[in-house]
Design a protein around this motif. Structure first.
Motif, mmCIF file in Angstrom:
data_model
loop_
_atom_site.group_PDB
_atom_site.id
_atom_site.type_symbol
_atom_site.label_atom_id
_atom_site.label_comp_id
_atom_site.label_asym_id
_atom_site.label_seq_id
_atom_site.Cartn_x
_atom_site.Cartn_y
_atom_site.Cartn_z
ATOM 1 N N ASN A 175 1.011 5.566 -6.951
ATOM 2 C CA ASN A 175 0.228 5.485 -5.718
ATOM 3 C C ASN A 175 -1.253 5.234 -5.949
ATOM 4 O O ASN A 175 -2.043 5.258 -5.000
ATOM 5 C CB ASN A 175 0.416 6.767 -4.897
ATOM 6 C CG ASN A 175 1.850 6.944 -4.421
ATOM 7 O OD1 ASN A 175 2.529 5.969 -4.076
ATOM 8 N ND2 ASN A 175 2.326 8.189 -4.410
ATOM 9 N N ASN A 176 -1.629 4.995 -7.192
ATOM 10 C CA ASN A 176 -3.032 4.693 -7.504
ATOM 11 C C ASN A 176 -3.425 3.333 -6.932
ATOM 12 O O ASN A 176 -2.577 2.471 -6.707
ATOM 13 C CB ASN A 176 -3.259 4.666 -9.021
ATOM 14 C CG ASN A 176 -3.249 6.056 -9.631
ATOM 15 O OD1 ASN A 176 -2.771 7.009 -9.025
ATOM 16 N ND2 ASN A 176 -3.773 6.165 -10.841
ATOM 17 N N LYS A 177 -4.726 3.151 -6.728
ATOM 18 C CA LYS A 177 -5.228 1.846 -6.326
ATOM 19 C C LYS A 177 -4.945 0.843 -7.440
ATOM 20 O O LYS A 177 -4.784 1.218 -8.597
ATOM 21 C CB LYS A 177 -6.732 1.911 -6.049
ATOM 22 C CG LYS A 177 -7.096 2.770 -4.850
ATOM 23 C CD LYS A 177 -8.600 2.769 -4.628
ATOM 24 C CE LYS A 177 -8.978 3.630 -3.420
ATOM 25 N NZ LYS A 177 -10.440 3.641 -3.198
ATOM 26 N N GLU A 178 -4.913 -0.430 -7.086
ATOM 27 C CA GLU A 178 -4.533 -1.473 -8.043
ATOM 28 C C GLU A 178 -5.359 -1.422 -9.319
ATOM 29 O O GLU A 178 -4.835 -1.578 -10.423
ATOM 30 C CB GLU A 178 -4.662 -2.852 -7.386
ATOM 31 C CG GLU A 178 -4.020 -3.974 -8.183
ATOM 32 C CD GLU A 178 -2.510 -3.832 -8.300
ATOM 33 O OE1 GLU A 178 -1.960 -4.259 -9.335
ATOM 34 O OE2 GLU A 178 -1.886 -3.306 -7.356
ATOM 35 N N ASN A 179 -6.667 -1.211 -9.174
ATOM 36 C CA ASN A 179 -7.529 -1.206 -10.361
ATOM 37 C C ASN A 179 -7.396 0.068 -11.186
ATOM 38 O O ASN A 179 -7.944 0.176 -12.280
ATOM 39 C CB ASN A 179 -8.990 -1.392 -9.949
ATOM 40 C CG ASN A 179 -9.507 -0.225 -9.118
ATOM 41 O OD1 ASN A 179 -8.812 0.274 -8.245
ATOM 42 N ND2 ASN A 179 -10.735 0.209 -9.385
ATOM 43 N N LEU A 180 -6.635 1.028 -10.651
ATOM 44 C CA LEU A 180 -6.437 2.286 -11.367
ATOM 45 C C LEU A 180 -4.967 2.520 -11.706
ATOM 46 O O LEU A 180 -4.544 3.649 -11.940
ATOM 47 C CB LEU A 180 -6.977 3.460 -10.542
ATOM 48 C CG LEU A 180 -8.495 3.484 -10.326
ATOM 49 C CD1 LEU A 180 -8.889 4.655 -9.462
ATOM 50 C CD2 LEU A 180 -9.235 3.525 -11.656
ATOM 51 N N LYS A 181 -4.203 1.472 -11.714
ATOM 52 C CA LYS A 181 -2.806 1.564 -12.141
ATOM 53 C C LYS A 181 -2.733 1.378 -13.659
ATOM 54 O O LYS A 181 -3.519 0.608 -14.233
ATOM 55 C CB LYS A 181 -1.946 0.514 -11.437
ATOM 56 C CG LYS A 181 -1.676 0.806 -9.961
ATOM 57 C CD LYS A 181 -0.757 -0.234 -9.369
ATOM 58 C CE LYS A 181 -0.426 0.084 -7.919
ATOM 59 N NZ LYS A 181 0.383 1.321 -7.801
ATOM 60 N N PRO A 182 -1.805 2.046 -14.342
ATOM 61 C CA PRO A 182 -1.680 1.893 -15.796
ATOM 62 C C PRO A 182 -1.485 0.444 -16.223
ATOM 63 O O PRO A 182 -2.028 0.012 -17.247
ATOM 64 C CB PRO A 182 -0.445 2.740 -16.125
ATOM 65 C CG PRO A 182 -0.390 3.751 -15.039
ATOM 66 C CD PRO A 182 -0.858 3.043 -13.801
ATOM 67 N N GLU A 183 -0.701 -0.312 -15.438
ATOM 68 C CA GLU A 183 -0.403 -1.697 -15.793
ATOM 69 C C GLU A 183 -1.656 -2.575 -15.808
ATOM 70 O O GLU A 183 -1.702 -3.591 -16.500
ATOM 71 C CB GLU A 183 0.629 -2.277 -14.823
ATOM 72 C CG GLU A 183 1.997 -1.611 -14.891
ATOM 73 C CD GLU A 183 2.053 -0.277 -14.184
ATOM 74 O OE1 GLU A 183 3.070 0.435 -14.353
ATOM 75 O OE2 GLU A 183 1.086 0.064 -13.464
ATOM 76 N N THR A 184 -2.674 -2.186 -15.040
ATOM 77 C CA THR A 184 -3.930 -2.935 -15.041
ATOM 78 C C THR A 184 -4.565 -2.899 -16.423
ATOM 79 O O THR A 184 -5.188 -3.867 -16.863
ATOM 80 C CB THR A 184 -4.903 -2.354 -13.999
ATOM 81 O OG1 THR A 184 -4.316 -2.463 -12.698
ATOM 82 C CG2 THR A 184 -6.230 -3.105 -13.999
#
Length: 206
Positions: free
Chosen positions: A127-136
């Motif tokens: 549920n993290n924001k896109e820039n705070l997702k692990p995959e980023t």
């Protein structure tokens, strides 16, 4: 060179220019049923390469631990020394630093000869924001290292009827039999058996 080890059936790796000068060693064939013994010359100065380890999340740390031991053993047989540095990336980096790819991790990766990455991501950070997702962090790593493709080998080894394929023949010789997992594939055995291909996927995170 960025090797990635995701939690899927086949590993992927992303490559960037890396040309280690491995020297072949003398090989002594013991018999037609045994693997050759690799002999290392004590007079030859060992090669040394630095590897940044990125365990990441989930099963990643466990995978990296085993991979590290494999590299140490392979290096000891070939007279090669590996220096390891473990750095955070993905979800664990978010928990530690607040970002999926810390600057220190990217710098360590750039300064090393190769990068070994295990797994990134987990339900905890969905549920993290896109820039705070692990995959980023993975996309940023690819972009930062300027890698251009994933190489995903898929091959099925010959099936072995032996339930114990790894046998120590003598103290200095190990006999290794291929033990395929074709029966565990979601594909029919007649379809999966004998597969040997490389999938090249261009994906740099741009």
């Amino acid at each position: 060179m960025l090797f990635t080890m995701p939690m899927v059936a086949f590993p992927q790796l992303s490559a960037w220019p890396f040309r280690p000068q491995f020297q072949s060693k003398s090989i002594s064939t013991l018999s037609s049923t045994r693997l050759a013994t690799i002999c290392c010359s004590a007079a030859t100065s060992p090669k040394r390469y630095s590897i940044t380890l990125l365990p990441g999340d989930g099963i990643g740390p466990e995978v990296i631990s085993v991979a590290k031991n494999v590299l140490k053993l392979a290096g000891s047989l070939e007279g090669i020394e590996f220096g390891f540095q473990e750095m955070p990336v993905g979800g664990c980096a978010l928990d530690l630093t607040g970002v999926p790819l810390p600057e220190e991790t990217l710098l360590a990766a750039k300064q090393s000869d190769a990068v070994l990455l295990a797994a990134i991501g987990g339900y905890k950070w969905d549920n993290n924001k896109e820039n705070l997702k692990p995959e980023t962090g993975l996309l940023q790593l690819r972009s930062g290292l300027k890698v251009f493709a994933n190489l995903r080998p898929a091959s099925v080894l010959p099936q072995s009827a032996d339930p114990y394929p790894f046998k120590m023949a003598t103290a200095s010789d190990m006999m290794l039999l291929s033990c395929g997992l074709v029966d565990a594939s979601t594909l029919k055995k007649e379809v999966a058996e004998g597969v040997d291909l490389m999938v090249v996927r261009e994906l740099t995170g741009e």
